[in-house]
Design an enzyme around this catalytic site. Sequence first.
Site, PDB file in Angstrom:
ATOM      1  N   ASN A  10     -11.215  94.080  55.831  1.00 28.15           N
ATOM      2  CA  ASN A  10     -10.707  95.403  56.201  1.00 28.15           C
ATOM      3  C   ASN A  10     -11.598  95.981  57.306  1.00 28.15           C
ATOM      4  O   ASN A  10     -12.792  96.192  57.102  1.00 28.15           O
ATOM      5  CB  ASN A  10     -10.724  96.307  54.953  1.00 28.15           C
ATOM      6  CG  ASN A  10     -10.179  97.685  55.246  1.00 28.15           C
ATOM      7  OD1 ASN A  10     -10.529  98.274  56.262  1.00 28.15           O
ATOM      8  ND2 ASN A  10      -9.343  98.191  54.373  1.00 28.15           N
ATOM      9  N   HIS A  13     -13.494 100.503  59.126  1.00 29.24           N
ATOM     10  CA  HIS A  13     -14.763 101.172  59.440  1.00 29.24           C
ATOM     11  C   HIS A  13     -15.212 100.933  60.869  1.00 29.24           C
ATOM     12  O   HIS A  13     -16.008 101.696  61.404  1.00 29.24           O
ATOM     13  CB  HIS A  13     -15.833 100.751  58.441  1.00 29.24           C
ATOM     14  CG  HIS A  13     -15.504 101.221  57.055  1.00 29.24           C
ATOM     15  ND1 HIS A  13     -15.421 102.549  56.726  1.00 29.24           N
ATOM     16  CD2 HIS A  13     -15.182 100.541  55.937  1.00 29.24           C
ATOM     17  CE1 HIS A  13     -15.083 102.659  55.451  1.00 29.24           C
ATOM     18  NE2 HIS A  13     -14.918 101.457  54.950  1.00 29.24           N
ATOM     19  N   HIS A  46      -5.725  99.933  57.629  1.00 32.93           N
ATOM     20  CA  HIS A  46      -4.979 101.010  56.994  1.00 32.93           C
ATOM     21  C   HIS A  46      -4.605 102.054  58.040  1.00 32.93           C
ATOM     22  O   HIS A  46      -5.473 102.758  58.550  1.00 32.93           O
ATOM     23  CB  HIS A  46      -5.863 101.637  55.896  1.00 32.93           C
ATOM     24  CG  HIS A  46      -5.186 102.669  55.070  1.00 32.93           C
ATOM     25  ND1 HIS A  46      -5.778 103.231  53.970  1.00 32.93           N
ATOM     26  CD2 HIS A  46      -3.964 103.258  55.167  1.00 32.93           C
ATOM     27  CE1 HIS A  46      -4.957 104.113  53.421  1.00 32.93           C
ATOM     28  NE2 HIS A  46      -3.855 104.153  54.142  1.00 32.93           N
ATOM     29  N   ARG A  48      -3.562 105.306  58.362  1.00 29.82           N
ATOM     30  CA  ARG A  48      -3.420 106.489  57.506  1.00 29.82           C
ATOM     31  C   ARG A  48      -2.531 107.511  58.179  1.00 29.82           C
ATOM     32  O   ARG A  48      -2.439 107.582  59.413  1.00 29.82           O
ATOM     33  CB  ARG A  48      -4.787 107.112  57.224  1.00 29.82           C
ATOM     34  CG  ARG A  48      -5.700 106.242  56.375  1.00 29.82           C
ATOM     35  CD  ARG A  48      -6.964 107.009  56.045  1.00 29.82           C
ATOM     36  NE  ARG A  48      -6.697 108.083  55.125  1.00 29.82           N
ATOM     37  CZ  ARG A  48      -6.956 108.047  53.812  1.00 29.82           C
ATOM     38  NH1 ARG A  48      -7.522 106.997  53.278  1.00 29.82           N
ATOM     39  NH2 ARG A  48      -6.663 109.077  53.054  1.00 29.82           N
ATOM     40  N   ARG A  52      -7.118 108.922  60.851  1.00 24.56           N
ATOM     41  CA  ARG A  52      -8.546 109.238  60.982  1.00 24.56           C
ATOM     42  C   ARG A  52      -9.362 108.071  61.536  1.00 24.56           C
ATOM     43  O   ARG A  52     -10.415 108.268  62.096  1.00 24.56           O
ATOM     44  CB  ARG A  52      -9.133 109.711  59.656  1.00 24.56           C
ATOM     45  CG  ARG A  52      -9.235 108.632  58.608  1.00 24.56           C
ATOM     46  CD  ARG A  52     -10.059 109.086  57.422  1.00 24.56           C
ATOM     47  NE  ARG A  52      -9.347 110.046  56.606  1.00 24.56           N
ATOM     48  CZ  ARG A  52      -9.595 110.224  55.307  1.00 24.56           C
ATOM     49  NH1 ARG A  52     -10.542 109.515  54.728  1.00 24.56           N
ATOM     50  NH2 ARG A  52      -8.920 111.101  54.599  1.00 24.56           N
ATOM     51  N   GLU A  72      -2.164  98.180  55.504  1.00 19.34           N
ATOM     52  CA  GLU A  72      -2.169  99.124  54.373  1.00 19.34           C
ATOM     53  C   GLU A  72      -1.465 100.384  54.818  1.00 19.34           C
ATOM     54  O   GLU A  72      -1.714 100.882  55.920  1.00 19.34           O
ATOM     55  CB  GLU A  72      -3.602  99.478  53.995  1.00 19.34           C
ATOM     56  CG  GLU A  72      -4.260  98.520  53.072  1.00 19.34           C
ATOM     57  CD  GLU A  72      -5.657  99.006  52.708  1.00 19.34           C
ATOM     58  OE1 GLU A  72      -5.896 100.226  52.669  1.00 19.34           O
ATOM     59  OE2 GLU A  72      -6.499  98.144  52.486  1.00 19.34           O
ATOM     60  N   THR A 104      -9.334 105.322  49.833  1.00 15.98           N
ATOM     61  CA  THR A 104      -8.262 105.297  48.837  1.00 15.98           C
ATOM     62  C   THR A 104      -8.886 105.362  47.449  1.00 15.98           C
ATOM     63  O   THR A 104      -9.632 104.467  47.063  1.00 15.98           O
ATOM     64  CB  THR A 104      -7.444 103.995  48.989  1.00 15.98           C
ATOM     65  OG1 THR A 104      -7.185 103.792  50.372  1.00 15.98           O
ATOM     66  CG2 THR A 104      -6.141 104.093  48.238  1.00 15.98           C
ATOM     67  N   GLU A 154      -2.141  94.117  44.439  1.00 14.21           N
ATOM     68  CA  GLU A 154      -3.576  94.098  44.727  1.00 14.21           C
ATOM     69  C   GLU A 154      -4.232  94.929  43.634  1.00 14.21           C
ATOM     70  O   GLU A 154      -4.021  96.149  43.565  1.00 14.21           O
ATOM     71  CB  GLU A 154      -3.883  94.670  46.111  1.00 14.21           C
ATOM     72  CG  GLU A 154      -5.394  94.639  46.387  1.00 14.21           C
ATOM     73  CD  GLU A 154      -5.764  94.966  47.824  1.00 14.21           C
ATOM     74  OE1 GLU A 154      -5.009  94.576  48.746  1.00 14.21           O
ATOM     75  OE2 GLU A 154      -6.802  95.618  48.025  1.00 14.21           O
ATOM     76  N   HIS A 194     -11.313  96.647  46.786  1.00 14.31           N
ATOM     77  CA  HIS A 194     -11.956  97.963  46.722  1.00 14.31           C
ATOM     78  C   HIS A 194     -13.327  97.873  46.075  1.00 14.31           C
ATOM     79  O   HIS A 194     -13.438  97.528  44.903  1.00 14.31           O
ATOM     80  CB  HIS A 194     -11.119  99.016  45.985  1.00 14.31           C
ATOM     81  CG  HIS A 194     -11.311 100.381  46.583  1.00 14.31           C
ATOM     82  ND1 HIS A 194     -12.402 101.158  46.318  1.00 14.31           N
ATOM     83  CD2 HIS A 194     -10.564 101.080  47.471  1.00 14.31           C
ATOM     84  CE1 HIS A 194     -12.314 102.278  47.010  1.00 14.31           C
ATOM     85  NE2 HIS A 194     -11.206 102.257  47.722  1.00 14.31           N
TER      86      HIS A 194
HETATM   87  N1  PXP Z   1      -7.927  97.305  49.433  1.00 19.03           N
HETATM   88  C1  PXP Z   1      -7.379  98.534  49.558  1.00 19.03           C
HETATM   89  C2  PXP Z   1      -5.964  98.723  49.127  1.00 19.03           C
HETATM   90  C3  PXP Z   1      -8.115  99.612  50.100  1.00 19.03           C
HETATM   91  O1  PXP Z   1      -7.539 100.824  50.213  1.00 19.03           O
HETATM   92  C4  PXP Z   1      -9.428  99.366  50.546  1.00 19.03           C
HETATM   93  C5  PXP Z   1     -10.223 100.480  51.165  1.00 19.03           C
HETATM   94  O2  PXP Z   1      -9.660 100.861  52.361  1.00 19.03           O
HETATM   95  C6  PXP Z   1      -9.953  98.072  50.412  1.00 19.03           C
HETATM   96  C7  PXP Z   1      -9.188  97.063  49.825  1.00 19.03           C
HETATM   97  C8  PXP Z   1     -11.330  97.725  50.857  1.00 19.03           C
HETATM   98  O3  PXP Z   1     -12.265  98.440  50.105  1.00 19.03           O
HETATM   99  P1  PXP Z   1     -13.790  98.398  50.513  1.00 19.03           P
HETATM  100  O4  PXP Z   1     -13.895  99.002  51.868  1.00 19.03           O
HETATM  101  O5  PXP Z   1     -14.446  99.219  49.456  1.00 19.03           O
HETATM  102  O6  PXP Z   1     -14.213  96.961  50.495  1.00 19.03           O
END
Ligand code: PXP
Length: 246
Positions: A10, A13, A46, A48, A52, A72, A104, A154, A194
């Site tokens: 992901n 960031h 994602h 959003r 953001r 996402e 999330t 997921e 997550h």
């Molecule tokens: N999966 C989903 C559905 C998420 O919303 C997120 C966070 O954006 C992640 C995975 C990844 O989570 P993390 O950044 O904590 O590894």
Amino acid sequence: MPRTLKLGVNIDHVATVRQARLASQPSPLEAAKLCAAAGADGITAHLREDRRHIQDSDVIALSQAGLRLNMEMALTEEMVRIATTLVRPKSCCLVPEKRQELTTEGGLDAVASLDKLMQYVPVLRGAGIAVSLFIAPDPAQIDCAKQCGAEFVELHTGSYANAVSATERTAELDRLAKGAEYAHSLGIGVNAGHGIDYDNIGQLLAAVPYLHELNIGHSIIARAIMKGVGAAVEDMLALMNDYPGA
Ligand code: PXP
């Protein structure tokens, strides 16, 4: 033995840092290419509703670059339109969204959203997009995934990652394992994500069967700042190598 468990990185960031200055760097697309070169199987981003971090142009560029994109998105008409007409990702993961949240926070309440899921999941699938629901490992939620035709769930690993005691952690692992078994028994693919990091992934993989893909963001991007994207991805893949597979 080849690695069976897939890693989706992901990269939200990366966009968060860029948006801090409304600049062009660091580029999520360049980061995604480095992840893929280091062996990541896919990229998760994602889009959003408040834009953001990831922008519409990012998901379009990621998809056009031929990266295996998992988009996402919230379960809204706008996002379904963007996914089906502009982005056409390989897969999408339907997540809940609140404006005030840092990330999330909980899983999608698929039971409460079942009408919308019945409306939108066939539209997404009709556009050739595999659909996953980001849900807690509860049988009622998994039943809804089956009912609306989602190919994947997921499982939300946040409660496991945030557990403060060994007892709580064991209970969360047990919930995740039972959720994975139940989804698998219904013919639904099992992903998880997550809060997964380099320290907690071991226990997760030892306890939870049938995992197809992990989606990991924060821990990899945090390490990437110190060691580089390629090394951070390779470190995580090394921890996933021995997963026995479904
Ligand atoms: N999966 C989903 C559905 C998420 O919303 C997120 C966070 O954006 C992640 C995975 C990844 O989570 P993390 O950044 O904590 O590894």
